[in-house]
Design a protein around this motif. Sequence first.
Motif, mmCIF file in Angstrom:
data_model
loop_
_atom_site.group_PDB
_atom_site.id
_atom_site.type_symbol
_atom_site.label_atom_id
_atom_site.label_comp_id
_atom_site.label_asym_id
_atom_site.label_seq_id
_atom_site.Cartn_x
_atom_site.Cartn_y
_atom_site.Cartn_z
ATOM 1 N N THR A 82 -5.930 24.147 34.136
ATOM 2 C CA THR A 82 -5.238 24.463 32.902
ATOM 3 C C THR A 82 -6.136 23.991 31.774
ATOM 4 N N ARG A 83 -6.479 24.904 30.872
ATOM 5 C CA ARG A 83 -7.436 24.586 29.809
ATOM 6 C C ARG A 83 -6.783 24.051 28.542
ATOM 7 N N HIS A 84 -5.616 24.505 28.231
ATOM 8 C CA HIS A 84 -4.929 24.057 27.016
ATOM 9 C C HIS A 84 -3.995 22.904 27.391
ATOM 10 N N VAL A 85 -4.556 21.713 27.355
ATOM 11 C CA VAL A 85 -3.844 20.536 27.834
ATOM 12 C C VAL A 85 -3.054 19.900 26.692
ATOM 13 N N ILE A 86 -1.804 19.627 26.974
ATOM 14 C CA ILE A 86 -0.933 18.919 26.031
ATOM 15 C C ILE A 86 -1.253 17.440 26.176
ATOM 16 N N THR A 87 -1.560 16.785 25.061
ATOM 17 C CA THR A 87 -1.945 15.375 25.101
ATOM 18 C C THR A 87 -1.146 14.563 24.085
ATOM 19 N N LEU A 88 -1.212 13.266 24.262
ATOM 20 C CA LEU A 88 -0.664 12.309 23.304
ATOM 21 C C LEU A 88 -1.695 11.208 23.097
ATOM 22 N N THR A 89 -1.438 10.333 22.149
ATOM 23 C CA THR A 89 -2.317 9.189 21.901
ATOM 24 C C THR A 89 -1.596 7.914 22.328
ATOM 25 N N PRO A 90 -2.322 6.825 22.493
ATOM 26 C CA PRO A 90 -1.672 5.570 22.899
ATOM 27 C C PRO A 90 -0.587 5.105 21.926
ATOM 28 N N ASN A 91 -0.708 5.480 20.660
ATOM 29 C CA ASN A 91 0.269 5.048 19.662
ATOM 30 C C ASN A 91 1.508 5.926 19.608
ATOM 31 N N SER A 93 5.005 7.630 20.856
ATOM 32 C CA SER A 93 6.160 6.937 21.443
ATOM 33 C C SER A 93 6.623 7.592 22.746
ATOM 34 N N VAL A 94 7.438 6.856 23.444
ATOM 35 C CA VAL A 94 8.079 7.375 24.654
ATOM 36 C C VAL A 94 8.904 8.609 24.299
ATOM 37 N N HIS A 95 9.539 8.582 23.153
ATOM 38 C CA HIS A 95 10.340 9.734 22.729
ATOM 39 C C HIS A 95 9.471 10.976 22.514
ATOM 40 N N ASP A 96 8.246 10.775 22.009
ATOM 41 C CA ASP A 96 7.318 11.906 21.868
ATOM 42 C C ASP A 96 7.018 12.508 23.238
ATOM 43 N N ALA A 97 6.779 11.651 24.210
ATOM 44 C CA ALA A 97 6.474 12.117 25.570
ATOM 45 C C ALA A 97 7.677 12.845 26.172
ATOM 46 N N ILE A 98 8.856 12.280 26.040
ATOM 47 C CA ILE A 98 10.062 12.911 26.589
ATOM 48 C C ILE A 98 10.257 14.289 25.981
ATOM 49 N N SER A 99 10.047 14.399 24.694
ATOM 50 C CA SER A 99 10.180 15.686 24.018
ATOM 51 C C SER A 99 9.211 16.715 24.590
ATOM 52 N N LEU A 100 7.967 16.307 24.825
ATOM 53 C CA LEU A 100 6.977 17.231 25.397
ATOM 54 C C LEU A 100 7.316 17.594 26.841
ATOM 55 N N PHE A 101 7.758 16.619 27.617
ATOM 56 C CA PHE A 101 8.161 16.905 29.003
ATOM 57 C C PHE A 101 9.259 17.961 29.027
#
Length: 141
Positions: A82-91, A93-101
């Motif tokens: 998969t070339r278009h990878v969804i990423t986050l940064t260490p800063n 939040s968990v809520h940002d990750a949950i939203s993306l999931f």
Amino acid sequence: MSLESLMNTRVVSVTMDDTLEHVKEIFENVRFHHVLVIEDDTLCGIVSDRDLFKALSPHIGLVSETPHDRATLSKKVHQIMTRHVITLTPNDSVHDAISLFNRHMISCIPVVNAQRIPVGVVSWRDIFKALEKRQQQTTKS
């Protein structure tokens, strides 16, 4: 809670020209389901165990295996990643990750720095573990 506090900092990666046989060996020897694809130290893709399963012949390792089946192991990572990878940064939040999931129906998010160099990986399981631990600490208080 920031991702830095719960992400897995053990990043296993391959290059775009690695073979699917190499990726298969990695998945057979570790307990996770994604490998990052890195070129020049930066993230350029991701391969899941499901991607690998779809790309390999189901006859590999069976008596019915043919040279054509075996040849699927010689495919390169860039052919299935998969070339278009969804990423986050260490800063983030968990809520940002949950939203993306939830929004993208994914189960793993690479965590990268400003230069897109992977510094960790967070999965929905990591978040569940962190929430459970937080709940247990709250209950003990």
